[in-house]
Structures are given as C-alpha cells and as structure tokens.
Design a protein around this motif. Structure first.
Motif, short mmCIF file in Angstrom:
data_model
loop_
_atom_site.label_atom_id
_atom_site.label_comp_id
_atom_site.label_asym_id
_atom_site.label_seq_id
_atom_site.Cartn_x
_atom_site.Cartn_y
_atom_site.Cartn_z
N PHE A 1 -3.73 7.06 -3.50
CA PHE A 1 -3.53 5.85 -2.70
C PHE A 1 -3.49 4.65 -3.65
CE2 PHE A 1 -5.81 8.97 -0.19
CZ PHE A 1 -5.05 9.04 0.97
N ASN A 2 -2.39 3.92 -3.65
CA ASN A 2 -2.20 2.78 -4.54
C ASN A 2 -2.11 1.49 -3.73
OD1 ASN A 2 -1.89 4.48 -6.90
ND2 ASN A 2 0.18 4.93 -6.17
N TYR A 3 -2.93 0.51 -4.10
CA TYR A 3 -2.81 -0.82 -3.48
C TYR A 3 -2.47 -1.82 -4.57
CZ TYR A 3 -3.78 -5.13 -0.99
OH TYR A 3 -3.66 -6.37 -0.42
N PHE B 1 0.86 -1.19 0.00
CA PHE B 1 0.00 0.00 0.00
C PHE B 1 0.89 1.23 0.00
CE2 PHE B 1 -2.54 3.30 2.15
CZ PHE B 1 -3.65 3.31 1.31
N GLU B 2 0.62 2.15 -0.94
CA GLU B 2 1.47 3.32 -1.15
C GLU B 2 0.64 4.60 -1.14
OE1 GLU B 2 4.87 4.57 -4.42
OE2 GLU B 2 2.96 3.78 -5.16
#
Length: 388
Positions: free
Chosen positions: A347-349, A317-318
């Motif tokens: 938000f990147n998953y 998660f970023e």
C-alpha cells in the motif's frame, strides 16, 4: 571517500540551488541542484525459522548528492549510507545531443528491462522483485547510449563487472576484469495519461567476474538474493557457477495501463557456458505486478526517458500486488542454488512530491538449495521515505 564527501559538502553549502551565468546571455548557465533521500524501515517477521529473522528497524538507504548542468552537459554524484557503510552511488557525466539522444559515462545502472526504469527507492512493490535482483546488475562502470523518441526507446551499453565499483583492483586484477555488453529495445505505440502500452526485450553478454581476493579465481559467476526485506538481511537463494567461460541472457517485458489499473511483467532467462566439458547452467525467473489507484490520481502517467510509468501525484493512494518466481537450481549442471516463490501486497500513499509512506506484506518460500532446508517467511514492513 573523504575527498568525495568533502567535495559534496562544498557543492551543497550555501543556497539550496546555485546558478552561475556569464554576462553574455548567449553563454549557457551552469546550475547545481542538491539531491538526497532518507528511507526509514520497520519490520515484524513470522517464520518457523524465527531465529534467522529479527524484528527491528533500519535505514536501508540515505544519500546526499548533487546534479550539475551546463548547456548540453550534465553530471551527477551521490554518496550513500546504508547499514553503517558509506559508499559512492551514481557518479557519471552525460551529454545530451538533443532531447531524443544522449550518451552517459561513469558508474550508474545500465538499462536492462522494465525494472531498470525505476530507482531502488521508488519501486511500487517497496521490495524489488527477487527475479530482478538476481538476474539484473546494480551500478556498473561503463558507457551507455540512449535514444528515446515517440514510439521507440533503445539503449546500448559497454561496461565492466560490478565489483570494480566496490573494491580497489590491483594491476593484475585489472587485466582479468570482467566486461559485458547489454541493450534494451522498447516499442511503445501508446503512451499518454490513462492509456499506456509497451513491449520490449533486453539482452546481455558478460565474461566471468572476480570472486574473493585470489587473483587466479576469476572464472565464476554468483547469482544470489536476500529475502525481500531490508531490515533482516538473510540470503534466500545463492548459486555459484564455477569454470565459467561467458554468460548470455535476455528478458522480454510488458507494460499495460488503462486509467486506474496497470500491469507490469518480465521473464528472465540466462545461461552460463562452462569450460572443461562441464554442462552449461541455466537460471530462470519472472514477476507479474498488478497496480491500482484507489484515490487521488485517476490515471497512470508515463515517463518517456525511462520507459516506464511515472510516479503518482500528491495525495494518491495505490495498491500493488506482486508474484515472483525464481529458479537457480539446474540438475544437469549439478548446481542447486535454490528456488523461490514470493507473493506480496503493498500500500503506497504519495504524501507529496517529496514523501511516500508504504505498508507491505510478503509471503516467501524457498526450497531446493543445497545444504539448506526449505524455509518460509511472512514479513510485515513499513517505510517512510523522503526524496528531494
């Protein structure tokens, strides 16, 4: 286009991966691997100009393609579908002299700055920084040589104007076709998991491009970008520089990462020299991106061939914050293409090696564009993408 689609279908029929080899073990193998992607977006907008921005969903990119390899030879073909239009994407042949040197010929994105190391669908900011979409170019027909060793990455390209990939030019138009040269030079003294540092600079030169259907009108550069959202396509800034003689531009880049945190940045400058004693036009822009890994991977990796950070691994998660500024208005040249500020959080998953889910918020403000009032957009977006 029908012929390209038929060829692609033949290549992808049968197995997921086909490998052919001669009985002689010394003969290199010929391999074909299918490739594809699907991006599905949804967006909600809040703006005083709500009538311009319609909430909804879209498929901004869907592709089907194949990559081929035979010894040191490689090839790739991609057919894309976006906004009810079908077109060719990457189409090139490559020869790898050795792991550090290659030459590529065809239609592809030539390296120019840090952003060119990441494909459009893999941008950690979800929406490409507007500064890059304005001052860089999409795919161009040309040739590129690349050298990538331990501490150094360098490319040099010769190409024709981008419209050569999207329209059928008449013989007269071919004689007027714009051309250009570009290079990217990167020094990377540290590049390992958890510690990466690189600085670089890219430069380019180009001649005027074709505009419209008039054979005589081949003396203009256009620099424009939509608001940074893929669902509602609305022009944010737009500069048309006429009486153009040539263009030159450059962009320094910076990349730093330490364990879970990374910083990426570029500054863009370009100048169009004009005929008939008209004042030259200057455009500028920059972006700064701060990235952080919350859970999953504990440090950022590095991609040697591309000269950029590697995609985080499964279950990571970023959080990504980005600020972008662009100025396409030059009073001395009398051209007011507009100015833009954009701030975003993404938000990147990374679900697995094939799937990514993204949530994105951006605040965008534009002003100083001739004929248009200042405008503000708050955009809330979500994306699910599959890439194989």
């Amino acid at each position: 286009m029908k012929k390209s689609t038929l060829l692609l279908s033949v290549l992808l029929m049968g197995a997921t991966q086909a490998t052919f080899a001669q009985e002689d073990n010394s003969e290199p193998k010929f391999t074909i691997k299918p490739a594809g992607r699907i991006l599905m977006d949804g967006a909600l907008y809040a703006s005083p100009d709500k009538n311009l921005f319609k909430d909804g969903v879209a498929i901004p990119d869907a592709r089907l393609g194949a990559s081929m390899q035979y010894g040191k030879w490689k090839a790739k073909i991609d057919v894309g579908f976006a906004y009810n239009k079908v077109g060719l994407k990457d189409l090139f042949i490559e020869y790898d002299f050795n792991p550090a040197n290659l030459i590529r010929v065809g239609s592809f994105t030539h390296q120019y700055g840090l952003q060119s190391s990441t494909s459009s669908s893999m941008k950690p900011t979800m929406a490409e920084p507007v500064a890059n979409s304005v001052f860089n170019d999409a795919r161009q027909i040309g040739v590129m040589y690349e050298r990538s060793d331990d501490k150094y990455l360098g490319t040099i390209s010769a190409h024709v104007e981008p419209s050569a990939t999207t329209v059928i030019l008449t013989p007269t138009q071919y004689t007027q076709e714009g051309y250009g040269f570009r290079t990217r030079q990167v020094w990377r003294p540290f590049h390992k998991d958890g510690l990466n540092f690189q600085v670089g600079v890219s430069g380019a030169f180009g001649t005027p491009q074709r505009t419209g259907d008039d054979d005589e009108n081949h003396n203009t550069f256009q620099f424009k970008s939509n608001y940074p959202t893929s669902v509602s396509q609305v022009t944010a800034i737009d500069a048309n520089v006429d009486h153009a003689m040539n263009l030159w531009k450059f962009t320094p880049e910076l990349l730093i990462s330490y364990k879970r945190v990374a910083l990426e940045s570029q500054y863009y400058f370009q100048q169009v020299n004009r005929r008939d004693n008209l004042h030259h036009w200057n455009g500028q822009g920059a972006y700064v991106t701060l990235r952080g890994l919350i859970f999953g991977d504990k440090q950022y990796g590095y991609s040697m061939l591309d000269g950029g950070l590697a995609t985080p691994g499964k279950g990571t998660f970023e959080v990504v914050a980005n600020y972008t500024n662009v100025n396409l208005s030059d009073r001395q040249a009398g051209i007011y293409g507009g100015r833009l500020n954009d701030f975003s959080v993404t938000f990147n998953y990374y679900i697995n090696k094939y799937m990514i889910a993204r949530l994105h918020y951006s605040y965008t403000h534009t002003w100083d564009r001739q004929g248009f009032e200042p405008a503000t957009l708050n955009a809330f977006m979500a994306r699910l993408q599959v890439i194989f």
